[in-house]
Design an enzyme around this catalytic site. Structure first.
Site, PDB file in Angstrom:
ATOM      1  NE  ARG A  21     -13.161  41.668   4.942  1.00 13.69           N
ATOM      2  CZ  ARG A  21     -12.465  41.181   3.906  1.00 13.69           C
ATOM      3  NH1 ARG A  21     -11.185  41.453   3.798  1.00 13.69           N
ATOM      4  NH2 ARG A  21     -13.059  40.417   3.005  1.00 13.69           N
ATOM      5  CD  GLU A  33     -21.152  39.654   5.895  1.00 13.82           C
ATOM      6  OE1 GLU A  33     -21.658  39.112   4.897  1.00 13.82           O
ATOM      7  OE2 GLU A  33     -19.945  39.908   5.980  1.00 13.82           O
ATOM      8  CB  THR A  39     -25.185  44.192  -3.165  1.00 13.26           C
ATOM      9  OG1 THR A  39     -26.583  43.927  -3.125  1.00 13.26           O
ATOM     10  CG2 THR A  39     -24.979  45.612  -3.624  1.00 13.26           C
ATOM     11  CG  LEU A  77     -28.323  48.052  -1.588  1.00 10.50           C
ATOM     12  CD1 LEU A  77     -27.004  48.426  -2.257  1.00 10.50           C
ATOM     13  CD2 LEU A  77     -28.160  48.189  -0.079  1.00 10.50           C
ATOM     14  CE1 TYR A  79     -32.097  39.670  -5.687  1.00  7.59           C
ATOM     15  CE2 TYR A  79     -30.491  41.411  -6.067  1.00  7.59           C
ATOM     16  CZ  TYR A  79     -31.068  40.213  -6.429  1.00  7.59           C
ATOM     17  OH  TYR A  79     -30.626  39.547  -7.534  1.00  7.59           O
ATOM     18  CE1 TYR A 114     -20.931  34.602   3.872  1.00  2.68           C
ATOM     19  CE2 TYR A 114     -22.648  36.295   3.897  1.00  2.68           C
ATOM     20  CZ  TYR A 114     -21.308  35.932   3.858  1.00  2.68           C
ATOM     21  OH  TYR A 114     -20.350  36.906   3.849  1.00  2.68           O
ATOM     22  CG  ASP A 132     -18.471  34.176   0.086  1.00  2.00           C
ATOM     23  OD1 ASP A 132     -17.636  33.239  -0.049  1.00  2.00           O
ATOM     24  OD2 ASP A 132     -18.182  35.360  -0.166  1.00  2.00           O
ATOM     25  CB  CYS A 186      -3.230  28.544 -10.577  1.00  2.00           C
ATOM     26  SG  CYS A 186      -4.959  28.121 -10.871  1.00  2.00           S
ATOM     27  CB  CYS A 189      -3.237  30.530  -5.925  1.00  2.00           C
ATOM     28  SG  CYS A 189      -4.280  29.796  -4.666  1.00  2.00           S
ATOM     29  CB  CYS A 195      -4.655  23.755  -5.574  1.00  2.00           C
ATOM     30  SG  CYS A 195      -6.247  23.831  -6.413  1.00  2.00           S
TER      31      CYS A 195
HETATM   32  S1  SF4 Z   1      -7.323  27.449  -5.240  1.00  2.00           S
HETATM   33 FE1  SF4 Z   1      -6.475  26.136  -6.840  1.00  2.00          FE
HETATM   34  S2  SF4 Z   1      -7.654  26.646  -8.654  1.00  2.00           S
HETATM   35 FE2  SF4 Z   1      -7.980  28.298  -7.209  1.00  2.00          FE
HETATM   36  S3  SF4 Z   1      -6.421  29.831  -7.757  1.00  2.00           S
HETATM   37 FE3  SF4 Z   1      -5.602  28.517  -6.143  1.00  2.00          FE
HETATM   38  S4  SF4 Z   1      -4.450  26.985  -7.257  1.00  2.00           S
HETATM   39 FE4  SF4 Z   1      -5.838  27.902  -8.716  1.00  2.00          FE
END
Ligand code: SF4
Length: 306
Positions: A21, A33, A39, A77, A79, A114, A132, A186, A189, A195
């Site tokens: 990063r 990547e 992994t 590692l 694969y 990806y 991903d 959640c 989050c 959501c």
């Molecule tokens: S994206 Fe939705 S389901 Fe996932 S942690 Fe946040 S609130 Fe929860």
């Protein structure tokens, strides 16, 4: 609104300490990547990524190394087709460097959507949605999608065109740290307010059950002058790695057996003393074995032989 909140969360909570990063070098990001496919980040960050960069600081250095040497450094590692494809890819790009184009990158061996999107986003800040397993899960829950096929379209719509790199990384970290496969938190989050799947997040989790296959291997142990006979494998599982040669099991020559898991295989390995080895066998001293391209299964067998 959610998009901005996501970036604020990322700034404070993101996994900024991960070594890949801290760079925008295309080769470094590409290398990380490829290593990170299937992994854990901690395994890659602790040893393999720094070791490769120290030994092969440029793409040209890696391209000039032999495949045996690269497989030896990759040893443990898993694969191993990743290492073979990585080596082929850097050899193809030795003169001009890695392409900076999403489609061109996908023409390289072992590079799918990806990896190409991750390189374009994380190294070049191109406006491409990265998906991903973590991001897939977050988006499925956030938009309450029952079908994986709908994720790409939603990911592209949701992408922050101004800060695409940070947006993709934020979703990735959110999936890894908050919107986890089981018991997502959640309450913590940044997307919680909008959501759609937060009341029943498990419904929108992709549950792909791995189908395991059982394998039994009988391998021969032949020591000559304290050197161990190994053969170069040609089968898909351990292609180009040195392994103990297969033998017909003879009860009185039995040494030990152990279990080993590798990709979808659950392997029971039984070791037997043997005097006969294939003509193409190569003999390795203990010191040579430390550097040789051998799989973790062979390493485990060596622990029994100690
Ligand atoms: S994206 Fe939705 S389901 Fe996932 S942690 Fe946040 S609130 Fe929860």
């Amino acid at each position: 609104m959610s998009i901005k909140t996501l970036l604020t969360w990322f700034e404070k909570q993101g996994r900024h300490e991960l070594p890949w990063r801290k760079t925008s070098d295309v080769y470094h990001i590409f290398l990380s990547e490829v290593m990170l496919q299937q992994t854990q980040a901690s395994r890659v960050a602790e040893h393999y990524y720094p070791h490769f960069l120290q030994k092969y600081p440029t793409l040209q250095n890696l391209a000039d190394a032999s495949l045996d040497e690269v497989l030896g450094d990759w040893s443990g590692l898993g694969y191993y087709s990743r290492a073979r494809n990585l080596h082929k890819a850097v050899q193809l790009c030795k003169e001009e460097g890695l392409p900076h184009d999403f489609k061109e990158l996908q023409k390289l061996p072992g590079v799918g959507r990806y990896t190409a999107s991750a390189v374009c986003s994380f190294a070049l800040n191109q406006s491409i949605a990265v998906i991903d397993t973590n991001i897939n899960r977050v988006l499925k829950r956030y938009f309450a999608l029952m079908d994986d096929k709908l994720v790409l379209h939603k990911a592209e719509e949701f992408l922050n065109k101004e800060f695409p790199k940070e947006h993709n990384l934020a979703l990735m970290d959110l999936g890894s740290l908050v919107c986890t496969p089981k018991n997502p938190t959640c309450k913590e989050c940044p997307l919680s307010f909008t959501c759609k799947g937060k009341n029943e997040p498990e419904i929108f989790t992709c549950k792909k059950k791995t189908q395991y296959e059982n394998l039994e291997l009988y391998l021969g142990v032949c020591l000559v002058d304290k050197k161990l006979a190994l053969v170069k494998s040609s089968d898909k599982l351990y292609k180009d790695l040195y392994v103990l040669p297969p033998v017909e099991p003879v009860e009185e020559d039995f040494i030990a057996s152990f279990k080993h898991s590798y990709t979808k295989y659950r392997i029971t390995v039984s070791l037997y003393k043997t005097q006969t080895t294939p003509l193409e066998a190569r003999y390795f001293s203990y010191e040579e074995l430390l550097q040789a391209p051998i799989s973790s299964m062979t390493k485990k067998a060596l622990q029994f032989l100690n």
